[in-house]
Motif scaffolding. Structure first.
Motif, mmCIF file in Angstrom:
data_model
loop_
_atom_site.group_PDB
_atom_site.id
_atom_site.type_symbol
_atom_site.label_atom_id
_atom_site.label_comp_id
_atom_site.label_asym_id
_atom_site.label_seq_id
_atom_site.Cartn_x
_atom_site.Cartn_y
_atom_site.Cartn_z
ATOM 1 N N VAL A 216 1.814 4.516 -0.001
ATOM 2 C CA VAL A 216 0.921 3.404 -0.313
ATOM 3 C C VAL A 216 -0.012 3.774 -1.460
ATOM 4 O O VAL A 216 -0.218 2.993 -2.394
ATOM 5 C CB VAL A 216 0.107 2.999 0.933
ATOM 6 N N VAL A 217 -0.570 4.974 -1.412
ATOM 7 C CA VAL A 217 -1.486 5.418 -2.465
ATOM 8 C C VAL A 217 -0.799 5.382 -3.823
ATOM 9 O O VAL A 217 -1.335 4.852 -4.801
ATOM 10 C CB VAL A 217 -2.019 6.841 -2.162
ATOM 11 N N MET A 218 0.416 5.935 -3.905
ATOM 12 C CA MET A 218 1.115 5.970 -5.192
ATOM 13 C C MET A 218 1.483 4.566 -5.665
ATOM 14 O O MET A 218 1.417 4.264 -6.862
ATOM 15 C CB MET A 218 2.372 6.836 -5.118
ATOM 16 N N ALA A 219 1.858 3.698 -4.743
ATOM 17 C CA ALA A 219 2.211 2.327 -5.131
ATOM 18 C C ALA A 219 1.029 1.637 -5.797
ATOM 19 O O ALA A 219 1.190 0.900 -6.772
ATOM 20 C CB ALA A 219 2.681 1.541 -3.917
ATOM 21 N N TYR A 220 -0.171 1.887 -5.286
ATOM 22 C CA TYR A 220 -1.359 1.288 -5.889
ATOM 23 C C TYR A 220 -1.699 1.965 -7.207
ATOM 24 O O TYR A 220 -2.059 1.312 -8.194
ATOM 25 C CB TYR A 220 -2.542 1.378 -4.928
ATOM 26 N N GLU A 221 -1.604 3.279 -7.241
ATOM 27 C CA GLU A 221 -1.954 4.015 -8.452
ATOM 28 C C GLU A 221 -1.054 3.649 -9.623
ATOM 29 O O GLU A 221 -1.499 3.596 -10.771
ATOM 30 C CB GLU A 221 -1.862 5.519 -8.194
ATOM 31 N N THR A 222 0.217 3.449 -9.360
ATOM 32 C CA THR A 222 1.171 3.185 -10.432
ATOM 33 C C THR A 222 1.248 1.731 -10.814
ATOM 34 O O THR A 222 1.948 1.364 -11.763
ATOM 35 C CB THR A 222 2.584 3.653 -10.030
#
Length: 232
Positions: A216-222
């Motif tokens: 989830v964190v990476m999906a938001y960051e990218t």
């Protein structure tokens, strides 16, 4: 074998309460305690720990940095953040640092025990919808998010590892970040739940992530999913 737990909180009374709850369980034992992040780092080095219950706001070294240092170690225990949520703006940073999830400090004992067991088995303990709510609230406060970090194009452009994902895996990743469970994703994509679980496992492997929370964190960051907005 018992789940070996370490309690990290600067409030002695709170640690005492958690210790009493855990001591009553046949499959858990408290093997270490710490009153701040520095003590936690020392305790992890000297004790065999499976799960760390980590407070965020502590003297000397806060829980975010302590979590980061613990998770950087090879074979590190899994970290479950305990937060007041409404007051604690560092919880998201702790997830980024490697924590496997977060819970409120006033969590009912049964939910806390379930969370510890889930973390120990390798799962993230935060419901995806709750994670998304946290991300939507705190993402704009993160360094580097203005002008194209979270929800912007430059985030995705700066993460070439996403190219390792198939179109289906990218689709599953976006749905995970939107707060859907494996069962809900299966219904949305007309797949079996086992197939969705396999896709999530491949996403973790390809992106070298610890668990669903980190997806989830990476999906938001990218920029695959924008904080407070629809998926891209």
């Amino acid at each position: 074998m018992s789940i070996r737990v370490m309690l990290v909180d600067d409030q002695v009374l709170l640690r005492t309460g958690f210790r009493m709850v855990l001591a009553a369980q046949p499959d858990m034992e408290v093997v270490a305690e710490a009153g701040d992040g520095l003590e936690a780092l020392e305790a992890v080095r000297s004790a065999e720990v499976d799960v760390v219950l980590m407070d965020v706001r502590m003297p000397k070294l806060d829980g975010v940095e302590a979590t980061r240092r613990i998770c950087e170690q090879e074979g590190s225990p899994r970290v479950l953040i305990l937060t007041t949520f409404d007051l604690d703006e560092y919880a998201f940073s702790a997830l980024k640092a490697g924590a496997s999830g977060f819970m409120l400090k006033d969590v009912p004992p049964g939910e806390l025990l379930t969370a510890i067991r889930a973390v120990h088995s390798g799962d993230a303990v935060v419901a995806p919808s709750t994670t998304r709510r946290l991300l939507n609230r705190f993402a704009p406060m993160l360094p580097g998010t203005a002008g194209g970090g979270i929800g912007g194009r430059s985030g995705a452009a700066g993460r070439p590892e996403l190219e390792r994902l198939t179109e289906r895996e990218r689709e599953v990743m976006m749905l995970v970040a939107q707060g859907l469970s494996n069962g809900e994703i299966a219904g949305r994509l007309v797949l079996s739940e086992a197939t969705v679980k396999t896709h999530v496992g491949r996403i973790l492997t390809k992106l070298e992530l610890r668990d669903r929370v980190q997806v989830v964190v990476m999906a938001y960051e990218t920029g695959l999913v924008r904080a407070g907005g629809p998926p891209r």
